[in-house]
Design a protein around this motif. Structure first.
Motif, mmCIF file in Angstrom:
data_model
loop_
_atom_site.group_PDB
_atom_site.id
_atom_site.type_symbol
_atom_site.label_atom_id
_atom_site.label_comp_id
_atom_site.label_asym_id
_atom_site.label_seq_id
_atom_site.Cartn_x
_atom_site.Cartn_y
_atom_site.Cartn_z
ATOM 1 N N TYR A 230 0.847 -1.187 0.000
ATOM 2 C CA TYR A 230 0.000 0.000 0.000
ATOM 3 C C TYR A 230 0.885 1.240 0.000
ATOM 4 N N SER A 231 0.288 2.362 -0.344
ATOM 5 C CA SER A 231 1.068 3.570 -0.620
ATOM 6 C C SER A 231 1.897 4.027 0.577
ATOM 7 N N GLU A 232 1.352 3.900 1.803
ATOM 8 C CA GLU A 232 2.100 4.338 2.981
ATOM 9 C C GLU A 232 3.377 3.513 3.173
ATOM 10 N N ARG A 233 3.283 2.214 2.888
ATOM 11 C CA ARG A 233 4.454 1.339 2.989
ATOM 12 C C ARG A 233 5.534 1.776 2.008
ATOM 13 N N ILE A 234 5.129 2.075 0.762
ATOM 14 C CA ILE A 234 6.077 2.518 -0.270
ATOM 15 C C ILE A 234 6.698 3.862 0.124
ATOM 16 N N SER A 235 5.856 4.793 0.590
ATOM 17 C CA SER A 235 6.345 6.115 0.988
ATOM 18 C C SER A 235 7.361 6.008 2.118
ATOM 19 N N ASP A 236 7.099 5.132 3.075
ATOM 20 C CA ASP A 236 8.007 4.946 4.193
ATOM 21 C C ASP A 236 9.359 4.409 3.708
ATOM 22 N N MET A 237 9.333 3.476 2.777
ATOM 23 C CA MET A 237 10.584 2.927 2.228
ATOM 24 C C MET A 237 11.372 3.999 1.489
ATOM 25 N N LEU A 238 10.682 4.772 0.668
ATOM 26 C CA LEU A 238 11.357 5.769 -0.157
ATOM 27 C C LEU A 238 11.996 6.880 0.665
ATOM 28 N N GLN A 239 11.538 7.069 1.898
ATOM 29 C CA GLN A 239 12.087 8.135 2.741
ATOM 30 C C GLN A 239 13.058 7.621 3.805
ATOM 31 N N ASN A 240 13.346 6.314 3.795
ATOM 32 C CA ASN A 240 14.185 5.722 4.840
ATOM 33 C C ASN A 240 15.671 5.851 4.472
ATOM 34 N N GLU A 241 16.410 6.582 5.315
ATOM 35 C CA GLU A 241 17.830 6.830 5.059
ATOM 36 C C GLU A 241 18.699 5.588 5.235
ATOM 37 N N THR A 242 18.121 4.508 5.757
ATOM 38 C CA THR A 242 18.896 3.266 5.895
ATOM 39 C C THR A 242 19.422 2.823 4.539
#
Length: 524
Positions: free
Chosen positions: A239-251
């Protein structure tokens, strides 16, 4: 130990043993073997029938959802166990509230005798050791709290050093052979890079999620073999929130990001998300999976879309309207109608997220249509409970009190003004008498009359009563108030929220109203 059991044949004992990682540091005396030996010897010495032995190895005393403990509770409920024996009170638990619950309420209510060997606690007899049990429970709780603080301090220190202390690394990474280090997972890494590439191509988070679902790509939770702990339309889906969280993760650019959430306290498993400024970020701790330039470009693309999602809408059924099929709240969107006018529409949030997956249907319908139908149905269902004649007495009383208060205020103000005027007049006459302008005989006569008049006004003020108003006019006003309330109550959000628990919209546009009072259940 001076415990004595006069009637051992009456009991079926459960031997309970618990050991946590923190307890292991106390040495061999706390081991499972030692506890089992101690409890078995006590049962044998007192000729007790042991129904079962319950062992929770590696479980904290602050957590009472332990498998063996819950199995023992089930046996107590089934009347198979009526005596519980532990090495000491801390083995039962270290949460003084829950320990007190079992000691003071649960065991007595289920006629279970509890024995703590080293503490000398035996609820089957009168003992001073039993009296101080609450204080022992508090001390055990304080110990658990102290241990929690020490563990938290060690974890924070490791986080600040850039060491990984989580259970599972971020999707795209795996645990390294070196402790507290992570390395790229070559099996999952291509999918992470592809997600970033799709974002760079201009695809939105929702579009990326839809494409992954269409291709049946396993989610990070499924890939890691984690128990998702929930069922429903979102389970196993991107879902979109999961993708957004990944795209913003500096890890993904080589920075260790931790502390994004934390437990409420040492007794609760619930975690709360932390603001970004409280995260612990250490740069350059591991090999990056995504280049810095590509990561920064994705952040710019994400930032450019934020303004399109910041608008919110207020409507009467906000927070009350749900999809009947999937059970999730309906979203509201703004679309122009045939005349080009802006209109709010309800749509299924699940359908929005997983359009191509066919998880749910659109449910699109005008917000105004649903709201009006709910208002009419609420009015229709509640008409039997809201009768004008029953509301009239309360309205008439309110009108009477309002009129009375208004009249009293006006008359009181008039009386006070007259009293002040008389007082000033008497003071002037007294000064005239002192200056010789007014003779003694005239002063006495005028002064006494003024005092009597002022006294009468003061008495009237103290016992002020409102005048009676025309009853017909008063009743007419009361009826108008009642009619106005009945006509407007159903479009009042406060009234609707107090009456309605939730409103469900079905696929074929049927409206189901769940009232807070079950006898009022309604369909439209």
């Amino acid at each position: 130990m001076y415990l004595e059991i006069s009637n051992p044949v009456d009991y079926h004992a459960g031997l309970y043993i618990r050991l946590s990682k923190e307890d292991e540091r106390e040495g061999q005396s706390e081991s499972v073997t030692n506890q089992l030996s101690l409890l078995t010897a006590f049962a044998k010495e007192h000729k007790l029938c042991v129904f079962d032995t319950y062992i929770d190895d590696g479980w904290s005393g602050t957590n009472f959802d332990r498998p063996a403990f819950q199995r023992m509770i089930a046996d107590i409920e089934a009347k198979k166990v009526n005596m519980v024996i532990t090495k000491d009170l801390s083995r039962l638990g270290r949460d003084y509230i829950m320990t007190g619950h079992y000691m003071e309420r649960y065991f007595p209510e289920n006629r279970v005798r509890y024995i703590s060997l080293l503490d000398g606690i035996d609820t089957g007899i009168e003992s001073t050791a039993n009296d101080i049990t609450p204080f022992r429970a508090i001390m055990n709780d304080m110990y658990a709290k102290d241990i929690s603080k020490k563990i938290k301090s060690v974890k924070h220190d490791k986080q600040r050093k850039g060491l990984f202390i989580g259970g599972k690394p971020l999707y795209g990474y795996k645990m390294a052979e070196e402790k507290n280090k992570i390395v790229i997972d070559e099996e999952a890494a291509p999918m992470v890079r592809r997600i970033f590439d799709m974002a760079l191509e201009g695809l939105s988070c929702r579009q990326i999620a839809a494409r992954l679902n269409e291709e049946k790509v396993p989610t990070p939770a499924i890939y890691a073999g984690l128990n998702q702990g929930r069922t429903g339309p979102y389970a196993g889906m991107w879902y979109s929130e999961r993708i957004s969280d990944m795209l913003q993760n500096e890890t993904y650019i080589g920075n260790m990001v931790q502390g994004r959430s934390k437990k409420i306290n040492y007794k609760s498993k619930k975690c709360v998300r932390q603001p970004r400024e409280n995260w612990i970020v250490v740069e350059g701790t591991h090999e990056p999976l995504i280049g810095r330039d590509a990561f920064d470009k994705v952040q710019q693309l994400l930032g450019s879309r934020k303004t399109t999602r910041s608008r919110t809408y207020d409507f009467l059924l906000k927070g009350l309207i749900y999809c009947h099929e999937c059970g999730y709240p309906l979203a509201v969107i703004n679309r122009p109608n045939a005349r080009g006018e802006d209109c709010l529409y309800f749509v299924c949030r699940t359908y929005q997220r997983f359009t191509k997956a066919g998880v749910c249907t659109c449910h699109s319908i005008k917000e105004q249509t649903v709201t009006q139908a709910v208002i009419e149905k609420a009015r229709e269902v509640c008409e039997n409970y809201v009768r004008t004649e029953e509301l009239l007495p309360a309205a008439e009383k309110a009108v009477e009190e309002a009129n009375q208060a208004s009249s009293q205020e006006k008359e009181a103000a008039t009386l006070k003004a007259k009293i002040e005027s008389l007082t000033a007049h008497l003071e002037r006459m007294y000064m005239d008498r002192l200056s010789g302008i007014l003779e003694e005989r005239d002063f006495e006569r005028i002064y006494q009359r003024g005092k009597q008049e002022r006294s009468a006004l003061e008495q009237k003020l103290s016992g002020l009563e409102a005048p009676t108003y025309e009853s017909e006019k008063q009743k007419k006003l009361a009826r108008e108030l009642v009619n106005r309330f009945v006509d407007g109550a159903w479009s009042n959000r406060e009234v609707l929220v107090s009456l309605i628990e939730r409103v469900e919209l079905t696929e074929d546009k049927q409206i189901i109203i769940h009232f807070r009072f079950r006898q009022l259940e309604a369909f439209s």
